[in-house]
Design a protein around this motif. Structure first.
Motif, PDB file in Angstrom:
ATOM      1  N   LEU A   1       0.859  -1.174   0.000  1.00  0.00           N
ATOM      2  CA  LEU A   1       0.000   0.000   0.000  1.00  0.00           C
ATOM      3  C   LEU A   1       0.898   1.228   0.000  1.00  0.00           C
ATOM      4  N   ASP A   2       0.771   2.062  -1.011  1.00  0.00           N
ATOM      5  CA  ASP A   2       1.655   3.216  -1.188  1.00  0.00           C
ATOM      6  C   ASP A   2       0.812   4.489  -1.122  1.00  0.00           C
ATOM      7  N   LEU A   3       0.749   5.085   0.062  1.00  0.00           N
ATOM      8  CA  LEU A   3      -0.133   6.227   0.282  1.00  0.00           C
ATOM      9  C   LEU A   3       0.429   7.531  -0.248  1.00  0.00           C
TER      10      LEU A   3
ATOM     11  N   PRO B   1       8.300   5.981  -3.903  1.00  0.00           N
ATOM     12  CA  PRO B   1       9.544   6.045  -4.687  1.00  0.00           C
ATOM     13  C   PRO B   1       9.873   7.449  -5.198  1.00  0.00           C
ATOM     14  N   ARG B   2       8.846   8.294  -5.349  1.00  0.00           N
ATOM     15  CA  ARG B   2       9.081   9.665  -5.822  1.00  0.00           C
ATOM     16  C   ARG B   2       9.369  10.628  -4.679  1.00  0.00           C
ATOM     17  N   THR B   3       8.768  10.398  -3.524  1.00  0.00           N
ATOM     18  CA  THR B   3       8.808  11.396  -2.449  1.00  0.00           C
ATOM     19  C   THR B   3       9.633  10.971  -1.247  1.00  0.00           C
ATOM     20  N   ALA B   4      10.260   9.803  -1.278  1.00  0.00           N
ATOM     21  CA  ALA B   4      10.934   9.266  -0.091  1.00  0.00           C
ATOM     22  C   ALA B   4      11.938  10.237   0.510  1.00  0.00           C
TER      23      ALA B   4
ATOM     24  N   THR C   1      18.326   9.695   4.157  1.00  0.00           N
ATOM     25  CA  THR C   1      19.396  10.439   3.488  1.00  0.00           C
ATOM     26  C   THR C   1      19.774   9.801   2.158  1.00  0.00           C
ATOM     27  N   GLN C   2      19.277   8.594   1.907  1.00  0.00           N
ATOM     28  CA  GLN C   2      19.489   7.953   0.609  1.00  0.00           C
ATOM     29  C   GLN C   2      18.293   7.063   0.294  1.00  0.00           C
ATOM     30  N   MET C   3      18.059   6.829  -1.005  1.00  0.00           N
ATOM     31  CA  MET C   3      16.924   6.023  -1.406  1.00  0.00           C
ATOM     32  C   MET C   3      17.113   4.578  -0.963  1.00  0.00           C
ATOM     33  N   PRO C   4      16.091   4.001  -0.341  1.00  0.00           N
ATOM     34  CA  PRO C   4      16.178   2.579  -0.021  1.00  0.00           C
ATOM     35  C   PRO C   4      16.046   1.734  -1.286  1.00  0.00           C
ATOM     36  N   TYR C   5      16.530   0.523  -1.222  1.00  0.00           N
ATOM     37  CA  TYR C   5      16.388  -0.397  -2.357  1.00  0.00           C
ATOM     38  C   TYR C   5      14.957  -0.913  -2.392  1.00  0.00           C
ATOM     39  N   ILE C   6      14.300  -0.740  -3.529  1.00  0.00           N
ATOM     40  CA  ILE C   6      12.929  -1.214  -3.712  1.00  0.00           C
ATOM     41  C   ILE C   6      12.943  -2.210  -4.867  1.00  0.00           C
TER      42      ILE C   6
ATOM     43  N   VAL D   1       4.003  14.174  13.860  1.00  0.00           N
ATOM     44  CA  VAL D   1       5.170  13.547  13.241  1.00  0.00           C
ATOM     45  C   VAL D   1       5.926  14.514  12.349  1.00  0.00           C
ATOM     46  N   GLY D   2       5.210  15.223  11.495  1.00  0.00           N
ATOM     47  CA  GLY D   2       5.846  16.113  10.527  1.00  0.00           C
ATOM     48  C   GLY D   2       5.282  15.870   9.150  1.00  0.00           C
ATOM     49  N   MET D   3       6.045  15.179   8.282  1.00  0.00           N
ATOM     50  CA  MET D   3       5.606  14.805   6.933  1.00  0.00           C
ATOM     51  C   MET D   3       5.256  16.020   6.071  1.00  0.00           C
ATOM     52  N   HIS D   4       5.815  17.175   6.409  1.00  0.00           N
ATOM     53  CA  HIS D   4       5.481  18.389   5.674  1.00  0.00           C
ATOM     54  C   HIS D   4       6.036  18.344   4.260  1.00  0.00           C
ATOM     55  N   GLY D   5       7.293  17.973   4.115  1.00  0.00           N
ATOM     56  CA  GLY D   5       7.921  17.983   2.804  1.00  0.00           C
ATOM     57  C   GLY D   5       7.289  16.990   1.850  1.00  0.00           C
ATOM     58  N   MET D   6       7.048  15.780   2.318  1.00  0.00           N
ATOM     59  CA  MET D   6       6.436  14.763   1.471  1.00  0.00           C
ATOM     60  C   MET D   6       5.045  15.184   1.023  1.00  0.00           C
TER      61      MET D   6
END
Length: 418
Positions: free
Chosen positions: A117-119, A123-126, A138-143, A341-346
């Protein structure tokens, strides 16, 4: 007819209900034959059972024990599909849990197909995710490329599915509750005819963060600011009766003049009745599924958030004074769309060019006088509320015409559609 799928919903959190609810509701709306299992923390077993799933539980204390249970269940049950609820929790919010869980994905892919489930279009906003005012990653996780995704709209802009990514309406359009049912519910709650019924909701995890070293001040002091803004709006419009549905009471401070009642979490059908009878849903959680449900019921929504803009200080108004106290108590706080929590940037990225924004009033607490004015306007009713309900109806019209059915979205995530 499609063959029967054995689906295992894997809950990533033992305290947040929204992601699990969305995953279970997606499957409950599918027409294809499903055998639904849920693997969840002990405290969420009741919710999964309510949706008719065959429930398996993992212990919420002890990471090793939890993962032993998760891995054993996957190997024993051998589901056709594992639906992870959700991708952000899987890869980020709890790094230790996320590391173990994402490490399980390659092995699980050898047994089952895995869909998350990708709310938030992860992958674009991580790399835009901020927690307590600081970057989460600080870096993209492997998906893994094989990992499918299902994306609920309208928290994400309505779009058609593509192979590997299924997009669907988070919920059906319920339409407004009939007047007689609204009156009956309000009578049950002893809310007077002249009172505005304002619903607020909180989750267990929001209360627990009051003890967090980084989030504690914002978690503790924001409710007083929220209630003061609401109280000021009530004084400019009409008496407000707050109906709070949540794990723990969160009463207004003395002197606000707000009436208040608290209800513990309730079965979804009961909650829909309460929400549908409201004059306003007030929330500091922009992407909440309850926000979308309120819109589906044509209940006006006012969302409070903290921007990164300089606060409106020194106004000399009661609202301005409440903001000053909040900023002093939190040492300036931090930006958030998802309190505390925050989540402002995403979410700033997710909300760009998104009609979800137009179907609610999104109000910056750093501009408290404007927030009070907008809330008071909604409490008064009239043309402004009619226009907002029209925007909610238009949004659901777009959902019905621009996104796929739950079945087609799941098929796209599984690479089953031609």
């Amino acid at each position: 007819m499609a063959s029967r799928l054995r689906v295992l919903v894997l809950g990533c959190s033992s305290v947040t209900t929204g992601e699990l609810t969305m995953a279970m509701e997606l499957l409950s709306r599918c027409r294809r034959p499903l055998e639904v299992h849920a693997l969840v923390g002990t405290s969420l077993a009741g919710l999964a059972k309510w949706y008719g799933a065959r429930v398996h539980v993992y212990p919420t204390l002890g990471m090793g024990l939890a993962f032993a249970k998760i891995e054993n269940t996957v190997r024993t049950l051998r589901p056709d599909v594992i639906l992870v609820a959700d991708m952000l929790l899987m890869y980020g919010l709890s790094p230790e849990f996320a590391g173990r869980l994402s490490g399980l994905v390659p092995e699980a892919l050898s047994i089952s197909r895995v869909v998350a489930l990708d709310l938030y279009d992860f992958p674009r906003t991580a790399l835009d995710v901020d927690i307590f005012g600081r970057p989460m990653l600080t870096q993209m996780p492997y998906i893994p490329a094989e990992l499918g995704r299902v994306q609920p709209c309208p928290s994400l802009p309505p779009q058609r599915s593509v192979p590997g990514v299924g997009r669907y309406a988070m919920m059906d359009d319920a339409g407004p509750m009939p007047q007689y049912a609204r009156k009956q519910l309000r009578a049950e709650l002893q809310i007077g005819d002249g009172e505005a019924m304002v619903v607020i909701t909180t989750s267990t995890w929001q209360h627990r963060l009051a003890q967090h070293p980084e989030a504690g001040a914002v978690a503790t002091h924001f409710p007083a600011l929220m209630y003061e803004l609401l109280a000021q709006a009530a004084r400019a419009s009409r008496l407000v009766h707050v109906v709070h549905v949540g794990a723990m009471p969160l009463p207004p401070p003395d002197g606000t003049g707000l009436r208040y009642q608290h209800h513990a979490s309730m079965p979804p059908d009961n909650f829909r009745r309460v929400l549908g009878a409201a004059d306003l849903y007030l929330t500091p959680n922009c992407p909440a599924s309850t926000t979308v449900r309120a819109m589906s019921l044509r209940v006006p929504v006012a969302t409070l958030y903290a921007s990164g803009a300089p606060p409106e200080r020194g106004t000399g108004t009661p609202a301005g004074g409440a903001l000053e106290r909040y900023l002093d108590d939190t040492r300036g706080g931090f930006p958030f769309y998802l309190w505390p929590v925050g989540m402002h940037g995403m979410l700033e990225q997710v909300l760009l060019d998104n009609p979800f924004v137009d179907a609610q009033r999104i109000l910056d607490i750093h501009l408290p006088n404007r927030a009070v004015e907008e809330i008071a306007t909604l409490l008064r009713g009239g043309a402004e509320v009619d226009a907002l309900r029209g925007a909610e109806e238009e949004l659901f019209g777009q959902l019905m015409s621009h996104v796929d059915s739950p079945d087609d979205a799941l098929a796209s995530a599984l690479w089953e559609r031609e």
